[in-house]
Design an enzyme around this catalytic site. Structure first.
Site, mmCIF file in Angstrom:
data_model
loop_
_atom_site.group_PDB
_atom_site.id
_atom_site.type_symbol
_atom_site.label_atom_id
_atom_site.label_comp_id
_atom_site.label_asym_id
_atom_site.label_seq_id
_atom_site.Cartn_x
_atom_site.Cartn_y
_atom_site.Cartn_z
ATOM 1 C CG HIS A 37 -3.033 3.337 2.174
ATOM 2 N ND1 HIS A 37 -3.525 2.953 0.941
ATOM 3 C CD2 HIS A 37 -3.191 2.269 3.003
ATOM 4 C CE1 HIS A 37 -3.960 1.710 1.026
ATOM 5 N NE2 HIS A 37 -3.772 1.274 2.251
ATOM 6 C CG ASN A 55 -6.647 -0.820 1.447
ATOM 7 O OD1 ASN A 55 -5.927 -0.454 0.515
ATOM 8 N ND2 ASN A 55 -6.154 -1.197 2.612
ATOM 9 C CB CYS A 73 -0.966 0.007 1.177
ATOM 10 S SG CYS A 73 -1.994 -1.472 1.246
HETATM 11 N N1 ACO Z 1 -18.626 -8.283 9.473
HETATM 12 C C1 ACO Z 1 -19.148 -8.508 10.683
HETATM 13 N N2 ACO Z 1 -18.393 -8.802 11.773
HETATM 14 C C2 ACO Z 1 -17.065 -8.859 11.593
HETATM 15 C C3 ACO Z 1 -16.457 -8.628 10.348
HETATM 16 C C4 ACO Z 1 -17.298 -8.331 9.261
HETATM 17 N N3 ACO Z 1 -16.811 -8.084 8.026
HETATM 18 N N4 ACO Z 1 -15.122 -8.753 10.501
HETATM 19 C C5 ACO Z 1 -14.886 -9.038 11.779
HETATM 20 N N5 ACO Z 1 -16.062 -9.117 12.450
HETATM 21 C C6 ACO Z 1 -16.289 -9.399 13.839
HETATM 22 C C7 ACO Z 1 -15.202 -10.262 14.441
HETATM 23 O O1 ACO Z 1 -15.436 -11.639 14.208
HETATM 24 C C8 ACO Z 1 -15.321 -9.927 15.903
HETATM 25 O O2 ACO Z 1 -16.395 -10.643 16.456
HETATM 26 P P1 ACO Z 1 -16.307 -11.233 17.948
HETATM 27 O O3 ACO Z 1 -16.147 -10.026 18.826
HETATM 28 O O4 ACO Z 1 -17.597 -11.930 18.096
HETATM 29 O O5 ACO Z 1 -15.094 -12.116 17.945
HETATM 30 C C9 ACO Z 1 -15.715 -8.440 15.885
HETATM 31 O O6 ACO Z 1 -16.246 -8.192 14.581
HETATM 32 C C10 ACO Z 1 -14.548 -7.536 16.146
HETATM 33 O O7 ACO Z 1 -13.470 -7.948 15.300
HETATM 34 P P2 ACO Z 1 -12.141 -7.160 15.295
HETATM 35 O O8 ACO Z 1 -11.218 -7.741 14.271
HETATM 36 O O9 ACO Z 1 -11.648 -7.020 16.711
HETATM 37 O O10 ACO Z 1 -12.680 -5.751 14.763
HETATM 38 P P3 ACO Z 1 -11.999 -4.378 14.837
HETATM 39 O O11 ACO Z 1 -12.823 -3.487 15.650
HETATM 40 O O12 ACO Z 1 -10.542 -4.461 15.122
HETATM 41 O O13 ACO Z 1 -12.168 -3.908 13.334
HETATM 42 C C11 ACO Z 1 -10.818 -3.712 11.337
HETATM 43 C C12 ACO Z 1 -11.534 -4.661 12.299
HETATM 44 C C13 ACO Z 1 -11.870 -2.838 10.674
HETATM 45 C C14 ACO Z 1 -10.083 -4.509 10.305
HETATM 46 C C15 ACO Z 1 -9.862 -2.858 12.187
HETATM 47 O O14 ACO Z 1 -8.989 -3.663 12.930
HETATM 48 C C16 ACO Z 1 -9.081 -1.945 11.357
HETATM 49 O O15 ACO Z 1 -9.568 -0.942 10.905
HETATM 50 N N6 ACO Z 1 -7.796 -2.266 11.142
HETATM 51 C C17 ACO Z 1 -6.928 -1.531 10.295
HETATM 52 C C18 ACO Z 1 -6.427 -2.461 9.308
HETATM 53 C C19 ACO Z 1 -6.817 -2.102 7.909
HETATM 54 O O16 ACO Z 1 -7.561 -1.210 7.583
HETATM 55 N N7 ACO Z 1 -6.198 -2.835 7.071
HETATM 56 C C20 ACO Z 1 -6.301 -2.598 5.693
HETATM 57 C C21 ACO Z 1 -5.123 -3.130 5.063
HETATM 58 S S1 ACO Z 1 -3.689 -2.563 5.801
HETATM 59 C C22 ACO Z 1 -3.213 -1.235 5.005
HETATM 60 O O17 ACO Z 1 -3.768 -0.858 4.016
HETATM 61 C C23 ACO Z 1 -2.038 -0.545 5.530
#
Ligand code: ACO
Length: 303
Positions: A230, A260, A97
């Site tokens: 990004h 993304n 990215c």
């Molecule tokens: N739909 C519904 N529920 C979901 C989904 C989905 N698509 N994905 C995960 N969940 C659930 C999980 O199973 C979990 O459930 P549980 O509590 O029953 O176990 C709950 O949601 C929370 O999951 P987390 O992974 O802890 O969710 P989080 O609040 O961390 O959000 C996210 C996840 C959006 C990916 C967040 O961590 C984030 O924004 N991370 C940044 C990473 C990113 O954007 N990466 C992109 C690529 S990296 C880059 O470009 C540099």
């Protein structure tokens, strides 16, 4: 185009979860027959047209991608053939990215060396090919796309400062660790991510590298007309802008419509904001990328 509701019919997710956690409303997915070079070709043609030059005028092509058409030849060479721009050097940059800021910095330094006069820099991705469509934690986050710019030798405007970094010790938090061996895929060919670890590191390094880049030309965040981070998710963008003290009104946000798109996200956002009239000639724009590797960097440009 694929909406969040479309995804909810494939995996256990919802429009509400995706919007509130990521800010994403929709993403574009390439047709099965479309490769990274096809998307790059369309973006390159639009960039050439906007610059008013022909493909034959290019003397350098750099493509940032982590989803190349082939192991080799490079996607840049495939693109070069599609453009009919034979002979100029063409190569890929693989910094996930952060690929576009890496490629832009490389092109700028090549031009500054005096060796080249007109460079095409493209970010292009078909991340839909490396997603595990049964993993709701990752498949909802990404989209396919391409964006391109032309850099030309001139006293100004142009790149005022740039900084690149990498730290391979963080490779495990975001990777696609498959390999091709003996005609078979070994390891895991899908994108895997520790979302929370990526989130924390991304916000920290984007803030740091933005300040480091601005300091090189004795500028402050207040001097930035437009911030283009990004486009990973809206919460990373908001947190980065807040840390830098740059208002949301000066932050270009296209993650809602593109999701993304990795190396394509910054040039796509730049294209949207130039074409809708927000970014104008003379504006100072800070581009900041972060991606798997971990790689990160920023380029401060006067348009
Ligand atoms: N739909 C519904 N529920 C979901 C989904 C989905 N698509 N994905 C995960 N969940 C659930 C999980 O199973 C979990 O459930 P549980 O509590 O029953 O176990 C709950 O949601 C929370 O999951 P987390 O992974 O802890 O969710 P989080 O609040 O961390 O959000 C996210 C996840 C959006 C990916 C967040 O961590 C984030 O924004 N991370 C940044 C990473 C990113 O954007 N990466 C992109 C690529 S990296 C880059 O470009 C540099």
């Amino acid at each position: 185009m694929s909406s969040n509701a479309d995804l909810a019919s494939r995996v256990d997710t919802s429009d509400e979860w995706i919007r509130t956690r990521t800010g994403i409303h929709q993403r574009h997915l390439a047709d099965p027959g479309q490769m990274s070079s096809d998307l790059a070709h369309q973006a390159a043609l639009q960039a050439l047209s906007a610059a008013g030059i022909a493909a034959a005028d290019l003397d350098l092509i750099i493509v940032a991608t982590s989803t190349p058409d082939f192991i080799f030849p490079s996607t840049a060479c495939v693109l070069q053939a599609k453009l009919g721009a034979a002979r100029c050097p063409a190569f890929d940059v693989q910094a996930v990215c952060a690929g576009f800021v890496y490629a832009l910095d490389i092109a700028d330094k090549f031009i500054r060396s005096g060796a080249y006069k007109r460079a095409l820099v493209v970010g292009t991705e078909v991340f839909s090919r490396i997603l595990d469509w049964s993993d709701r934690g990752t498949c909802v986050l990404f989209g396919d796309g391409a964006g391109a710019v032309i850099l030309a030798a001139a006293d100004r405007p142009g790149v005022r400062a740039s900084v690149l970094h990498a730290d391979g010790s963080h490779a495990g938090i975001l990777s696609t660790p498959g390999q091709l061996c003996g005609g078979k895929v070994t390891g895991d060919p899908f994108l895997r991510m520790d979302g929370q670890a990526v989130f924390k590191l991304a916000v920290r390094v984007l803030d740091e590298v933005a300040r480091e880049t601005l300091a090189l030309c004795e500028m402050q965040p207040a001097d930035v007309d437009w911030l283009i981070p990004h486009q990973a998710n809206v919460r990373i963008l908001d947190a980065t802008a807040k840390k830098l003290g740059i208002s949301p009104a000066k932050t270009i946000m296209t993650v809602d419509r593109h999701a993304n798109t990795s190396a394509a996200s910054i040039p796509l956002a730049l294209d949207v904001a130039v074409r809708d009239g927000r970014i104008k000639a003379g504006d100072k724009v800070l581009l900041a990328g972060v991606g798997g590797g971990l790689t990160w960097g920023a380029v401060f440009v006067e348009i």
